[in-house]
Design an enzyme around this catalytic site. Sequence first.
Site, mmCIF file in Angstrom:
data_model
loop_
_atom_site.group_PDB
_atom_site.id
_atom_site.type_symbol
_atom_site.label_atom_id
_atom_site.label_comp_id
_atom_site.label_asym_id
_atom_site.label_seq_id
_atom_site.Cartn_x
_atom_site.Cartn_y
_atom_site.Cartn_z
ATOM 1 N N THR A 190 1.180 -1.032 -0.332
ATOM 2 C CA THR A 190 -0.208 0.162 0.350
ATOM 3 C C THR A 190 0.801 1.409 -0.119
ATOM 4 O O THR A 190 1.832 2.097 -1.239
ATOM 5 C CB THR A 190 -0.961 -0.233 1.462
ATOM 6 O OG1 THR A 190 0.064 -0.308 2.200
ATOM 7 C CG2 THR A 190 -2.149 -1.212 1.093
ATOM 8 N N LYS A 218 4.478 -7.495 3.450
ATOM 9 C CA LYS A 218 3.817 -6.208 3.104
ATOM 10 C C LYS A 218 4.204 -5.258 4.145
ATOM 11 O O LYS A 218 3.531 -6.037 5.572
ATOM 12 C CB LYS A 218 1.810 -6.139 2.728
ATOM 13 C CG LYS A 218 1.432 -4.616 2.499
ATOM 14 C CD LYS A 218 0.626 -4.264 3.883
ATOM 15 C CE LYS A 218 0.004 -3.133 3.756
ATOM 16 N NZ LYS A 218 1.339 -1.790 3.826
ATOM 17 N N THR A 229 -1.256 -2.535 8.776
ATOM 18 C CA THR A 229 -1.394 -4.840 8.374
ATOM 19 C C THR A 229 -0.506 -5.086 8.094
ATOM 20 O O THR A 229 0.389 -3.972 6.835
ATOM 21 C CB THR A 229 -2.749 -4.364 7.363
ATOM 22 O OG1 THR A 229 -4.215 -3.817 8.021
ATOM 23 C CG2 THR A 229 -2.886 -5.422 7.124
ATOM 24 N N GLU A 315 7.509 3.849 8.149
ATOM 25 C CA GLU A 315 7.342 5.644 7.872
ATOM 26 C C GLU A 315 8.776 6.493 8.352
ATOM 27 O O GLU A 315 9.086 6.697 9.843
ATOM 28 C CB GLU A 315 6.335 6.350 7.944
ATOM 29 C CG GLU A 315 6.333 7.201 7.212
ATOM 30 C CD GLU A 315 4.527 7.739 6.722
ATOM 31 O OE1 GLU A 315 5.112 9.025 6.521
ATOM 32 O OE2 GLU A 315 4.068 7.337 7.060
#
Lengths: 440, 440
Positions: A190, A218, A229, A315
């Site tokens: 994503t 992921k 997630t 991030e």
Amino acid sequence: MSLLLLKRSLAKRLPNARGYTTANHTSTSTPNEKWKYVPQSGTYPKGFNVGGIHCGVKKDGKSLDLALVTSELPCSAAAVFTKNVFKAAPVLASREMLNARKGSGVRGLVANSGCANAVTGKGGMEDAIAMGRAVDTLVGEREASTVVMSTGVIGQRLPIQKILDGIPNAYKTMGTSHEAWLSTAKAICTTDTFPKLCSKSFKFPGSSTEYSIAGMAKGAGMIHPDMATLLGFMATDAPVSPDALQSILRHAVERSFNAISVDGDMSTNDTVALLANGAAGGETIRIGTEGEKALRAVVTGFAEELSKLVVRDGEGATKFVTVSVKDANSFEDAKQVASTIARSPLVKTALYGRDANWGRILCATGYSGVEGVVPEKTNVSFVPTDGSPELKLLVNGEPENVDEERASEILAMEDLEILVSLGTGKGGESAYYTCDFSHE
Amino acid sequence: MSLLLLKRSLAKRLPNARGYTTANHTSTSTPNEKWKYVPQSGTYPKGFNVGGIHCGVKKDGKSLDLALVTSELPCSAAAVFTKNVFKAAPVLASREMLNARKGSGVRGLVANSGCANAVTGKGGMEDAIAMGRAVDTLVGEREASTVVMSTGVIGQRLPIQKILDGIPNAYKTMGTSHEAWLSTAKAICTTDTFPKLCSKSFKFPGSSTEYSIAGMAKGAGMIHPDMATLLGFMATDAPVSPDALQSILRHAVERSFNAISVDGDMSTNDTVALLANGAAGGETIRIGTEGEKALRAVVTGFAEELSKLVVRDGEGATKFVTVSVKDANSFEDAKQVASTIARSPLVKTALYGRDANWGRILCATGYSGVEGVVPEKTNVSFVPTDGSPELKLLVNGEPENVDEERASEILAMEDLEILVSLGTGKGGESAYYTCDFSHE
């Protein structure tokens, strides 16, 4: 109206609102410093066909959003799911399928990104089941035999027709090449900045049979809306009984995907699955045997590798930090302390600030809730990753006179280890992997 | 060398290193938007003398760093301490004093900011005891009778002589005025941007006796090195037995100082103390009586007020968020769910992003570990603080069609309530107070 539309509308109106944006997973969107984590080739398990396409869940009209894996032979299959009470529809559907099949006869996996199919009620369950069934039909299975995963925005229904139309298209593009595996890994992303793909081959002691394992993950982001997630998928061509496979996966996940912290949240969709199709031949690995132990070591190391890539893509992360806890009363105690340190916001911000702040490490150790933490026995060090000696900060509860030059050098490194020894004499140990909290 | 010096050295060398800086607690350093939380006058309990001075622990040569409180009458005293295994010396010293005195005959409190006296070994214990003894001597007590608190950098010894020299100086400046109380509140600050001081008077039903309670708190910061320490001090002139006072304080702290989250860490120094000197007269409030209940309600509300100020001063906080959980199986369950939501980094960043992201709220509810969370019974709303109707996001597990205009309006407010109803029929409820995680 849907939350997605709501957020878009807010994004237009409010300068600080974060709309849902789909990362563009092309070579140009991966930051230069992350390229080293993307393999240029691989060794993939026999008998698995894989592929990833754009089917339209992501709104940009191009990013890969549908991943498909099928096995030529029926597989043993195992999975570890989120412990969240609010389980997304694909989690419930996959769990039901695995229970019904007792972990055998599984034919593959379908996953979409862009929409998590979570908190979607009965309709969401129907969508998850329909996704799996579409794959079953293509491989000629009557009973449910496909693991289903979804990741993305919570609280909106899947554009199910796009996915159902996409599955046959994905099926046509499938292959066994490195590129096919890389596309599949990209299709479950994503807001990840790079696809997380690993593969390797291995042999067991005293055997000439070569096996392979490949997998993808992921990541979970700190700041991204709805994106907390974690999905993981691994496949091997070794032959393994379902109960041995589940035992191996549980062991591996405890030491890998369940031993990483990006933001400390646990999503509705977290799933790690492992398929074994036996296509490389050899004797079936059964529970309680030496073969199980050998494969468990391989899968655990492999899962660690994969899960560390998730931490590297947290991030804003600028540092990869291993928190090692040694000489606890047990593995569980060691992990509890390591996890508390790794998840402490104050420790994570100090790491970014390059602050040799063992006080925060000690604080977290002290509120971990583990009996057997005794101040006078506790040791804390920074361990550089270049092989040079550790820097002792606290020895048996007494602060050291720290060599500031050395602390400065170690803290400037991208990779760092925090070592805590609890001095219990019992030797329990565990490692936890985390990243720093940086400014955005 | 000391960690303080290390950090200073790092701060010089590394552009990102955060050195220890002492906030300048003068009127000019408090941000304009925080002034409204600083009272301009107050109603203070009889028989307490208070004062705050600069004695030299803080290196800037002027910021207040030593707080002193004495009572003309011996007090009943109660305290709640950090559960951290690594307890700082002042925590151990205060606990020992209160145990020895069985919570009576306490004469005051001494607190310093700038150095936490934590992880300082035997020498640190001697320093903490010496601080208390210096006050005892001034008030003419032979046995330890003073609560001791320290906050600031961990892992370095107190400049104890400066503190011992400072105590008689502080004693001379003490008074009962609003300004004296404000100075005392300022003297326990480290990186707080404003002093946290509250006071009020109260009566019990059917009685004409007027009592007062006053208190102060020192906040916990998100990003500050070593500053995750919460200190709270309250004093009342009501007459209360020691066991009733401890019971009242425990109840109040569970619903106030232990129901706030700035960063989720628990420091080595956290202490909340309550003194009652009975100077206003009246019958002694004993445990198990109506008087205890009445005072408990007063102290709980007062402690809530004080602890909310700590949340408002969370570093970078732009929003004050009340997480209310209703209709749980018990208060404890409700608090566990509220705490999990309030501490979720993903919820906190979403709040800053003005993201109507109930998915994250649900995620946190689902991993709170509380039995009795049932997806189909769960309700989530945003409640505006201007008295207008709540905005329902999830009703009995089904997502609502959210009015985006309204969500946008509510999320733009500085104060916001997240309301979660678990629908158990048991009615257990709790509130937790938190702030958003903003960009620094």
